[in-house]
Motif scaffolding. Structure first.
Motif, short mmCIF file in Angstrom:
data_model
loop_
_atom_site.label_atom_id
_atom_site.label_comp_id
_atom_site.label_asym_id
_atom_site.label_seq_id
_atom_site.Cartn_x
_atom_site.Cartn_y
_atom_site.Cartn_z
N ARG A 187 0.96 -1.13 0.08
CA ARG A 187 -0.09 -0.07 -0.01
C ARG A 187 0.79 1.33 0.06
NH1 ARG A 187 -3.74 -1.66 4.95
NH2 ARG A 187 -1.77 -2.90 5.53
N LEU A 188 2.12 1.15 0.48
CA LEU A 188 2.87 2.34 0.55
C LEU A 188 3.82 2.23 -0.85
CD1 LEU A 188 4.32 1.76 4.00
CD2 LEU A 188 2.58 3.36 3.24
N PRO A 189 4.12 3.44 -1.73
CA PRO A 189 4.37 3.21 -2.98
C PRO A 189 5.85 2.95 -3.20
CG PRO A 189 3.90 5.34 -2.10
CD PRO A 189 3.52 4.63 -1.18
N LEU A 190 6.81 2.96 -2.15
CA LEU A 190 8.03 2.98 -2.00
C LEU A 190 8.44 1.42 -1.71
CD1 LEU A 190 9.74 6.08 -0.64
CD2 LEU A 190 9.44 5.52 -3.14
N VAL A 191 7.50 0.93 -1.33
CA VAL A 191 7.87 -0.60 -0.83
C VAL A 191 7.87 -1.37 -2.15
CG1 VAL A 191 7.06 -2.79 0.43
CG2 VAL A 191 6.91 -0.50 1.34
N LYS A 192 9.13 -1.94 -2.69
CA LYS A 192 9.01 -2.80 -3.87
C LYS A 192 9.22 -4.18 -3.55
CE LYS A 192 9.14 1.28 -6.28
NZ LYS A 192 8.12 1.80 -6.82
N SER A 193 9.63 -4.74 -2.48
CA SER A 193 9.74 -5.96 -2.25
C SER A 193 9.57 -6.40 -0.67
CB SER A 193 10.87 -6.78 -3.03
OG SER A 193 12.06 -5.98 -2.16
N ILE A 194 9.07 -7.54 -0.52
CA ILE A 194 8.90 -8.18 0.88
C ILE A 194 9.11 -9.47 0.91
CG2 ILE A 194 6.97 -8.49 2.50
CD1 ILE A 194 5.22 -6.41 1.29
N ASN A 195 10.02 -9.98 1.95
CA ASN A 195 10.14 -11.26 2.38
C ASN A 195 9.59 -11.68 3.61
OD1 ASN A 195 12.58 -9.69 3.82
ND2 ASN A 195 12.54 -11.69 4.93
N VAL A 196 9.07 -12.92 3.68
CA VAL A 196 8.27 -13.69 4.80
C VAL A 196 8.68 -14.99 4.86
CG1 VAL A 196 6.25 -14.13 3.41
CG2 VAL A 196 6.00 -13.64 5.83
N SER A 197 8.90 -15.45 6.17
CA SER A 197 9.18 -16.97 6.45
C SER A 197 7.89 -17.72 6.61
CB SER A 197 9.97 -17.08 7.65
OG SER A 197 11.42 -16.39 7.51
N GLY A 198 7.89 -18.50 5.71
CA GLY A 198 6.70 -19.40 5.82
C GLY A 198 7.06 -20.34 7.24
N HIS A 199 8.20 -20.81 7.28
CA HIS A 199 8.45 -21.42 8.50
C HIS A 199 8.51 -21.04 9.70
CE1 HIS A 199 12.91 -20.82 7.44
NE2 HIS A 199 12.41 -19.98 8.46
N LYS A 200 8.12 -19.46 9.94
CA LYS A 200 7.91 -18.91 11.18
C LYS A 200 6.32 -18.87 11.54
CE LYS A 200 12.28 -16.45 11.22
NZ LYS A 200 12.80 -15.26 11.59
N TYR A 201 5.88 -17.58 11.31
CA TYR A 201 4.21 -17.52 11.90
C TYR A 201 3.40 -17.97 10.41
CZ TYR A 201 5.30 -16.08 16.44
OH TYR A 201 5.89 -15.97 17.41
N GLY A 202 4.00 -18.46 9.11
CA GLY A 202 3.31 -18.92 8.37
C GLY A 202 2.93 -20.47 8.41
N LEU A 203 3.67 -21.08 9.65
CA LEU A 203 3.19 -22.23 10.43
C LEU A 203 3.63 -23.57 9.71
CD1 LEU A 203 -0.40 -21.11 11.46
CD2 LEU A 203 1.68 -20.78 12.63
N VAL A 204 4.81 -23.50 8.87
CA VAL A 204 5.17 -24.55 8.52
C VAL A 204 6.59 -24.96 8.97
CG1 VAL A 204 6.14 -25.57 6.05
CG2 VAL A 204 4.12 -23.91 6.29
N TYR A 205 7.14 -26.13 9.03
CA TYR A 205 8.26 -26.55 9.45
C TYR A 205 9.55 -26.03 8.54
CZ TYR A 205 5.89 -30.70 11.77
OH TYR A 205 5.26 -31.08 12.61
N ALA A 206 10.72 -25.68 8.96
CA ALA A 206 11.91 -25.18 8.33
C ALA A 206 12.02 -26.35 7.21
CB ALA A 206 12.89 -25.03 9.02
N GLY A 207 12.76 -25.64 6.14
CA GLY A 207 13.05 -24.14 5.60
C GLY A 207 11.97 -23.69 4.40
N ILE A 208 11.15 -22.66 4.61
CA ILE A 208 10.37 -22.27 3.61
C ILE A 208 10.28 -20.80 3.79
CG2 ILE A 208 8.15 -22.74 4.68
CD1 ILE A 208 8.78 -22.78 0.82
N GLY A 209 10.70 -19.79 2.69
CA GLY A 209 10.24 -18.35 2.58
C GLY A 209 9.89 -17.98 1.43
N TRP A 210 9.47 -17.01 1.41
CA TRP A 210 8.87 -16.15 0.15
C TRP A 210 9.41 -14.71 -0.02
CZ3 TRP A 210 6.15 -19.70 -2.34
CH2 TRP A 210 5.53 -20.63 -1.40
#
Length: 503
Positions: A264-287
């Motif tokens: 929603r903020l115009p200068l934010v061009k990319s985001i990473n998130v860990s699926g294996h943290k609060y994405g609730l999946v065993y290690a290791g997966i990220g996005w």
């Protein structure tokens, strides 16, 4: 006539597992043994050693998921032999990854049409995702500088000193200067104003953290965006923002939906998130998710066809398992928005229960925030007799793994204990932990009291010895002087046991 057979040493089938010769010798540690051993023996030997590991459910140092539903565990085991990179052989798995990318991009409010595909990729974890995002920023900056006929030899990135070590790795591995905004006591995240002041023409991006590893706090991405927009307008630069939402990316959309931190903020061009943290999946997966196709330079994407079809790839790894991708899709469709919201709300409530219990002990300062990643970070008010490291060490005797660590510059004199609340950390466990912390404090108090008595005796004995050696009466120290000497000696003993923690 009865046929009989004499058992030989090699006939292991008649031996008890723990009576066999395979448990009577030391295991190879540096070189492979010449002979094979039975599968049962190999399993038992390794399993016995693994018993000495900590219990993952009681590892409160980790943000990483330690429990999943049995149905998802079965999906994981059924797909554990699939190599994700072979997209032509496993097209359905590739489709599930693409669905995950699109769901997460919409969750982060990417500006996409109804049928428009999102730009993103599954990674081994947030570390790889950050490397990829950083490389995209560096290449875009290089292309811009070359087009303007300027040098592109000295790229830098601006972050807070509270960033996870993977940012330091990116800077060192890919030759980018890391410009860190120092912390201060009571303010343990990046100050947006100071960050923008550090931005120059060679800044490839500013990295904001949605959920600091140190205390779970969300950095003010909205303020950073607004300040950077003003600076870009004045200077003519187009310095972008990357949001490291490794911990908070699967929290904020569900329990803080009005918080503006994402696309929603115009200068934010990319985001990473860990699926294996609060994405609730065993290690290791990220996005790693990009705002638009233009934010991911095409020259970084490779196209291969030697696995059967044209396959675009943008990863640091090649071969990797499919299980975690499938598990992520399971969680997204199994839980939906309702399920994730319920889990995150429950985690936050349990964090409040733990925080309230620790506050009632009246021996700690709370340094975490109520809005942020559900964790409780706390520091001792009085370090005279023992430190947070002593408490961390004693809690291990009760099975709890609670990390103690020092803050980064310029707040390194602050030491903190941190308890991360995950899905499988119940209210009962929170209450149990508070009781065990009280027990630890009582034991440490008793130990320090015994040390004080011992030091007092040493001081008294030393006084008597000096009297005998000098043959005359010495001026005896006052009670205050004696107490001061005791405290100083005790502090010296406490500090000598301190080791640097890792968060």
């Amino acid at each position: 006539m009865v046929l009989s057979k004499t058992a030989s040493d090699s006939d292991v089938s008649i031996h008890s597992t723990f009576a066999s010769r395979y448990v009577r010798t030391s295991l190879p540690r540096f070189k492979m043994s010449e002979d094979s051993i039975p599968k049962e023996a190999a399993y038992q030997i390794i399993n016995d050693e693994l018993m000495l590991d900590g219990n993952p459910r009681l590892n409160l140092a980790s943000f990483v998921t330690t429990w999943m539903e049995p149905e998802c565990n079965k999906l994981i085991m059924d797909s554990v032999n699939k190599n994700y990179v072979d997209m032509d052989e496993y097209p359905v798995t590739t489709e599930l990854q693409n669905r995950c990318v699109n769901m997460i991009a919409h969750l982060f409010n990417a500006p996409l049409g109804d049928s428009e595909a999102a730009v993103g990729v599954g990674t081994v974890g947030s570390s790889e995702a950050i490397m990829l995002a950083g490389l995209a920023f560096k290449r875009r900056w290089q292309n811009k500088m070359k087009a303007q006929g300027k040098s592109c030899d000295n790229p830098n990135i601006v972050t807070g000193a509270n960033v996870q070590v993977c940012w330091e790795k990116f800077a060192r591995y890919f030759e980018v200067e890391l410009k860190e905004v120092k912390l201060s006591e009571g303010y343990y995240v990046m100050d947006p104003e100071k960050a923008v002041e550090m931005v120059d023409e060679n800044t490839i991006c500013v990295a904001a953290i949605l959920g600091s590893t140190l205390n779970g706090e969300f950095e003010d991405v909205k303020l950073l965006n607004d300040l950077l927009l003003e600076k870009n307008k004045i200077t003519g630069w187009d310095t972008p923002i990357h949001v490291d939402a490794a911990s908070g990316g699967f929290i904020a959309p569900f329990i803080y939906p009005e918080l503006e931190w994402d696309f929603r903020l115009p200068l934010v061009k990319s985001i990473n998130v860990s699926g294996h943290k609060y994405g609730l999946v065993y290690a290791g997966i990220g996005w790693a998710i990009w705002r638009t196709k233009e934010d991911l330079p095409e020259e970084l994407i490779f196209h291969i066809n030697y696995l059967g079809a044209d396959q675009p790839t943008f990863t640091l790894n090649f071969s990797k398992g499919s299980s975690q991708v499938i598990a992520q899709y399971y969680q997204l469709i199994r839980l939906g928005v309702e399920g994730y919201r319920n889990i995150m709300e429950n985690c936050s409530e349990n964090a409040i229960v733990l925080k309230t219990g620790i506050e009632k002990i009246d021996r700690f300062n709370i340094v975490s925030k109520d809005i942020g990643v559900p964790l409780v970070a706390f520091s001792l008010k009085d370090h005279t007799n023992y430190t947070e490291f002593d408490i961390s060490d004693m809690l291990r005797r009760f099975g709890w793994i609670v990390p103690a660590y020092t803050m980064p510059p310029d707040a390194q004199h602050i030491t903190v204990l941190r308890v991360v609340i995950r899905e499988d950390f119940s209210r009962t466990l929170a209450e149990r932990l508070v009781l065990d912390i009280i027990k630890v404090l009582q034991e440490l108090d008793n130990t320090s009291a015994k040390l004080i008595v011992k030091i007092n005796k040493q001081i008294s004995d030393n006084y008597e010895k000096q009297v005998q050696e000098n043959g005359k009466t010495l001026v005896k120290k006052t009670e205050v002087e004696t107490q001061t000497e005791v405290i100083n000696k005790l502090k010296k003993m406490v500090l000598s046991t301190k080791t640097k923690g890792i968060c």
